[in-house]
Design an enzyme around this catalytic site. Structure first.
Site, PDB file in Angstrom:
ATOM      1  CE  LYS A   1       0.870   1.298   4.447  1.00  0.00           C
ATOM      2  NZ  LYS A   1       1.606   2.474   4.847  1.00  0.00           N
TER       3      LYS A   1
ATOM      4  CB  VAL B   1      11.877  -5.870   4.547  1.00  0.00           C
ATOM      5  CG1 VAL B   1      11.854  -6.125   6.048  1.00  0.00           C
ATOM      6  CG2 VAL B   1      11.545  -7.149   3.787  1.00  0.00           C
ATOM      7  CB  ALA B   2      11.781  -2.098   7.729  1.00  0.00           C
ATOM      8  N   GLY B   3       9.633  -0.752   4.995  1.00  0.00           N
ATOM      9  CA  GLY B   3       9.682   0.313   4.002  1.00  0.00           C
ATOM     10  C   GLY B   3       8.521   1.282   4.038  1.00  0.00           C
ATOM     11  N   GLY B   4       7.543   1.078   4.927  1.00  0.00           N
ATOM     12  CA  GLY B   4       6.374   1.967   4.934  1.00  0.00           C
ATOM     13  C   GLY B   4       5.352   1.580   3.891  1.00  0.00           C
ATOM     14  CG  MET B   5       5.858   0.678   0.501  1.00  0.00           C
ATOM     15  SD  MET B   5       6.358   0.375  -1.197  1.00  0.00           S
ATOM     16  CE  MET B   5       4.776   0.522  -2.047  1.00  0.00           C
TER      17      MET B   5
ATOM     18  N   GLY C   1       4.343  -4.218   4.271  1.00  0.00           N
ATOM     19  CA  GLY C   1       4.724  -5.574   3.869  1.00  0.00           C
ATOM     20  C   GLY C   1       4.436  -6.608   4.954  1.00  0.00           C
TER      21      GLY C   1
ATOM     22  CB  SER D   1       0.203  -4.962   7.488  1.00  0.00           C
ATOM     23  OG  SER D   1       0.744  -4.161   8.505  1.00  0.00           O
ATOM     24  CB  ALA D   2       1.021  -7.409   2.818  1.00  0.00           C
TER      25      ALA D   2
ATOM     26  CG  ASP E   1      -0.842   0.092   8.136  1.00  0.00           C
ATOM     27  OD1 ASP E   1      -1.674   0.948   8.488  1.00  0.00           O
ATOM     28  OD2 ASP E   1       0.349   0.348   7.912  1.00  0.00           O
TER      29      ASP E   1
END
Ligand code: C5P
Length: 302
Positions: free
Chosen positions: A10, A97-101, A103, A105-106, A138
Site C-alpha cells: 500500500k 521490508v521495513a519500508g512503509g508499504m 509488507g 501487515s500484508a 494496517d
C-alpha cells in the site's frame, strides 16, 4: 495440501496524524491505496507448525519467530476455532521490508486468508477483519485492498471509489525505518504545539473518484514525512530526484523510508524509475499501478 494467497503493498496518499492517545497510538485519517507490488504466502499443512520461512532479496531482514504477523495470524485463527496451528507458512517476499508499504501487515492478512482456506474454517469477512485489526493498524486494509479511508488508529475502514488507474514509482532506501520510532519522532517534533484532529481531504477523495492524477498530486500529504526526514535526511535527495525526473508528486510512503512518486502515465513512470536508479539516492526503483485487489487466493485448495 497447500493454499497460496497473493497480497499487495500500500501507499498512503493521505496520512493525517493526530496527537498521541493515552494508549500510545495516534488517531489517523489515512487514505490507503493498494498498489501492485506483491508478496505471496503459501500455507501448507505441517505437524510442527506454526513455522515460517521467507525467500526474496530482503528475506534476511524478515523475523521468523513469533513476532512475524503471518505466524500471529495463524495462531489467532487456530485459537478462535479450537484447532492446532499445524501449518508451514512460506512468504515469497517482493514488498520492501521495513519500508512503509505495509509488507508485514500484508503477510498477516495473506496468512489469515490462506489458513482459513486450508483449514476450511470458513470465517466470515467480519471475523477476518476483526482478527486483522488485532494484528495491526494496517492489516485490515491489506485484506480489503482497493482504496479506503482508515480512521481510528487506521483499522476502521471505509472503501473509497477510484475512477481510474494511477501510475507510481517506488524508490527503496538503503536501510529501513521503524514505524514506532517515526511516530515517536512525530511526537517529539510536535512537542509544545497543538496537533489538530486528523481530517480526510475531500479534494483528495474527489481526485481518487475521478481518477485525476493532477488533482491527486495536488492533494497528497503525509504528516509523518517531516519525522521520517528528520530520522533519515537523505530521503530529501530521493524526493528531489523524483521531482526533477518529472513526478507529479513526491512523498514518503507511510512511515517510510520508501519514497513514492506519482506519474502521469506508464511511460513517464518507467522513465522516472530509470532516472532514480541512475542516482545514488535509492537502492532501486520499481513501478506499480493502483488500485489493485486485497489478499486473494491464487492457487491451491484443501
Ligand atoms: O498497529 P501497528 O502494530 O502496525 O503499529 C505499529 C506502531 O506504530 C505502534 O506500536 C505505534 O507505535 C505506531 N502507531 C501509532 N498510531 C497508529 C498506528 C501505529 O502510534 N495509528
Amino acid at each position: 495440501m497447500s493454499v497460496t494467497v497473493r497480497v499487495p503493498a500500500k501507499v498512503n496518499v493521505q496520512l493525517a496524524v493526530g496527537a498521541a492517545r493515552p494508549d500510545g497510538f495516534h488517531d489517523l485519517a489515512n487514505v490507503f491505496l493498494a498498489v501492485g507490488l506483491y508478496d505471496e504466502v503459501t500455507a501448507t499443512a505441517s505437524p510442527d507448525g506454526p513455522r515460517v520461512t521467507c525467500a526474496g532479496p530482503d528475506a534476511g531482514q524478515v523475523p521468523l519467530d513469533g513476532t512475524n504477523l503471518a505466524v500471529r495470524a495463524a495462531l489467532a485463527l487456530a485459537e478462535r476455532h479450537g484447532r492446532s496451528p499445524d501449518v508451514h507458512l512460506h512468504i515469497a517476499k517482493d514488498i520492501p521490508v521495513a519500508g512503509g508499504m505495509a509488507g508485514g501487515s500484508a503477510d498477516g492478512a495473506a496468512a489469515l486468508v490462506a489458513c482459513d482456506a486450508l483449514w476450511g474454517t470458513n470465517a466470515s469477512r467480519e471475523e477476518l477483519l476483526g482478527i486483522c485489526a488485532e494484528l495491526g493498524s494496517d492489516v485490515p486494509f491489506s485484506l480489503v485492498g482497493g482504496a479506503a479511508l482508515g480512521t481510528g488508529r487506521g483499522e476502521l475502514l471505509r472503501p473509497l471509489e477510484v475512477g481510474g488507474t494511477f501510475h507510481w514509482v517506488f524508490a527503496t532506501a538503503h536501510r529501513g525505518l521503524s514505524t514506532p520510532a517515526v511516530f515517536r519522532e512525530f511526537d517529539r517534533l510536535g512537542e509544545g504545539t497543538r496537533i489538530p484532529e486528523p481530517v480526510a481531504s475531500q479534494d483528495l477523495i474527489d481526485a481518487l473518484a475521478k481518477g485525476d492524477a493532477d488533482a491527486l498530486a495536488a492533494a497528497v500529504s503525509n504528516d509523518l514525512q517531516p519525522a521520517a526526514l528528520s530520522l533519515f535526511p537523505e530521503l530529501a535527495g530521493a524526493l528531489a530526484a523524483g521531482r526533477a525526473a518529472g513526478a507529479l508528486a513526491a512523498l514518503v510512503s507511510g512511515s517510510g523510508p520508501t519514497t513514492a512518486f506519482l506519474a502521469r502515465d506508464a511511460e513517464t513512470a518507467a522513465r522516472i524509475a530509470d532516472d532514480l536508479r541512475a542516482t545514488a539516492t535509492c537502492r532501486t526503483a520499481r513501478t506499480a499501478t493502483g488500485p489493485v485487489p486485497g489478499a486473494t487466493v491464487v492457487s491451491g485448495a484443501p
